[in-house]
Design an enzyme around this catalytic site. Sequence first.
Site, short mmCIF file in Angstrom:
data_model
loop_
_atom_site.label_atom_id
_atom_site.label_comp_id
_atom_site.label_asym_id
_atom_site.label_seq_id
_atom_site.Cartn_x
_atom_site.Cartn_y
_atom_site.Cartn_z
CG ASP A 1 -22.54 122.11 22.04
OD1 ASP A 1 -21.95 122.27 23.00
OD2 ASP A 1 -21.97 121.45 21.07
CG HIS B 1 -20.18 120.73 16.91
ND1 HIS B 1 -19.33 120.30 17.13
CD2 HIS B 1 -20.69 121.29 17.92
CE1 HIS B 1 -19.08 120.04 18.33
NE2 HIS B 1 -19.69 120.71 18.92
CG HIS C 1 -19.16 124.45 26.67
ND1 HIS C 1 -19.22 124.85 25.20
CD2 HIS C 1 -19.67 123.20 26.62
CE1 HIS C 1 -19.75 123.94 24.43
NE2 HIS C 1 -20.24 122.90 25.33
CG ASP D 1 -16.05 127.52 24.54
OD1 ASP D 1 -16.72 126.56 25.39
OD2 ASP D 1 -15.35 126.76 23.84
CD GLU E 1 -16.85 120.93 25.21
OE1 GLU E 1 -17.16 119.75 25.13
OE2 GLU E 1 -17.36 121.87 23.99
N1 BES Z 1 -21.99 118.63 23.86
C1 BES Z 1 -20.89 118.20 23.12
C2 BES Z 1 -20.91 116.60 23.75
C3 BES Z 1 -21.78 115.74 23.40
C4 BES Z 1 -22.29 115.53 21.97
C5 BES Z 1 -22.39 115.02 24.03
C6 BES Z 1 -23.42 114.66 21.50
C7 BES Z 1 -23.59 113.88 23.90
C8 BES Z 1 -23.91 113.83 22.59
C9 BES Z 1 -19.72 118.75 23.19
O1 BES Z 1 -19.61 120.33 23.26
C10 BES Z 1 -18.69 118.51 22.14
O2 BES Z 1 -18.98 118.78 21.10
N2 BES Z 1 -17.57 117.72 22.51
C11 BES Z 1 -16.37 117.31 21.57
C12 BES Z 1 -15.04 116.86 22.48
C13 BES Z 1 -14.18 116.84 21.96
C14 BES Z 1 -13.57 118.24 21.15
C15 BES Z 1 -13.01 116.57 22.69
C16 BES Z 1 -16.78 116.15 20.60
O3 BES Z 1 -17.73 115.29 21.05
O4 BES Z 1 -16.65 116.19 19.58
ZN ZN Z 2 -19.96 120.96 21.42
#
Ligand code: BES
Ligand code: ZN
Length: 474
Positions: free
Chosen positions: A118, A433, A85, A87, A152
């Site tokens: 990320d 984040h 992603h 974004d 995403e």
């Molecule tokens: N990169 C993350 C997912 C992630 C975080 C994988 C830590 C492994 C370890 C992804 O960009 C993300 O933040 N996903 C969100 C998804 C949600 C908004 C549906 C999450 O995990 O909060």
């Molecule tokens: Zn993320």
Amino acid sequence: MSQFDTYLAENHSRFEQDLFEWLGMASIGTDSAYDEETKRAANWLADKFRGLDLATEIIETCGQPIVYAESPKVVGAPTVLVYGHYDVQPPDPLELWETPPFEPTVRDGKVYARGATDDKGQMITHLFGVESWKNTIGDLPIQVKFLIEGEEESGSAGIEEFLEGKYDKEIPVAEKIAADIAVISDCSQYGPGQPAITYGLRGICYYQLNLSGPNRDLHSGGFGGSVANPANALAKMLGALIDENGRIQIPGFYDDILPMTEREREQFDSLDFNNDDFAKDLGVTELTGEKGFSTLERRWSRPAFDINGMWSGYQGEGAKTVLPAVAGAKFSFRIVPHQDPQKIKAVLETRLREVCPPGIQMELVNLHGAPGFVLPLDSPFMEAASQAIAKGFDKRPVFIRAGGSIPIVNHFSSLLGIDTLLLGWGLDDDDPHSPNEKFTLADFHRGIKSSCHLWEEIAKIEVGGRKSELGKEP
Ligand code: BES
Ligand code: ZN
């Protein structure tokens, strides 16, 4: 030594220049004030793909555009679908950044910028992997398709609609993006110097709870004690969802969980992990969680309940004696393989209605949900990724799970019938984040080298017939 080393060394600083330019674009997909920057990022990426002679298009969606690119089909060889992603999360609170989030800055071998890990910094390693292959060897040994979305971080609505639909009048999207395996670099290594392949992620169930009581804010002296207070009710209701042993108190919540195998528990235990260091790094005096499980189990393979935001009553300076008319919260459960988001919503609603005090109206809104999963460890693609990472990082990867969620992996399984390789180049303390997000440049380069070798290793796999095994025991 590998055949790519000369090219990688010659282009080392140019890869970084490109990375910094890429991270300099404020592609905050969720905020329409940044739409122009988000589009600029999509166009920049598409131009890069075109520069590699990939058939490239920008696909408009109901939200932010998707950037899609593919190399030619190689008969008899596998096709890989790289997802990522472009974004990024909003960067606030801005005052906590040491340098501005969209002015990438290198300190101590790490680049600091929103999206560094990320996912802009990680996903682009695969673009450079393709470039390095083409300029070192020539045509790719496999077909590579890139599917890069811009939403995403805000629910992936555009890409989900796209996946279910038609690519053009005749061809379903699922046929257009068909592949033998998906690859995502949007997670982490196990630790510095210890690369990993992630074979399981948690899912998520996200809600908003709205409570209302009296028809207006009241004087808490005149009315307190005689009328139900929605803020008190909120505290009570959310508090009733978990006990002091970290067990979620919703009948039926744990019913369907796929237990960890003994082999997995042993594997978790074999990973070097220190609770004291972990607590110290986070600035907490003690670790808590579900009784009977280790910290890694609690983070990776057990459900969790977290309130993500709460509001009610007076938040300003000083004191105000008010009995608020409304209260609300956003909260989510991380769920684990075989738990079903629809069933969770039903049992949660029943439980909340049961503990909702008289005189309070409640409304439970489902914001989004996705199941968790584990991937089979014994697939030839896992072995190929292992070999590629061993060459890129000079160390064999360990197999780990992670606690975050990447819902699209479920769609790749159900719609395309394929599994996903989760190959993270980041580190747990990259602070995605959060303010001062970063990515270690040495890992960026190791990621590019691993990507070059990934195409080589996957080309050795005989294709045909392997269906997704998402959700089976790993
Ligand atoms: N990169 C993350 C997912 C992630 C975080 C994988 C830590 C492994 C370890 C992804 O960009 C993300 O933040 N996903 C969100 C998804 C949600 C908004 C549906 C999450 O995990 O909060
Ligand atoms: Zn993320």
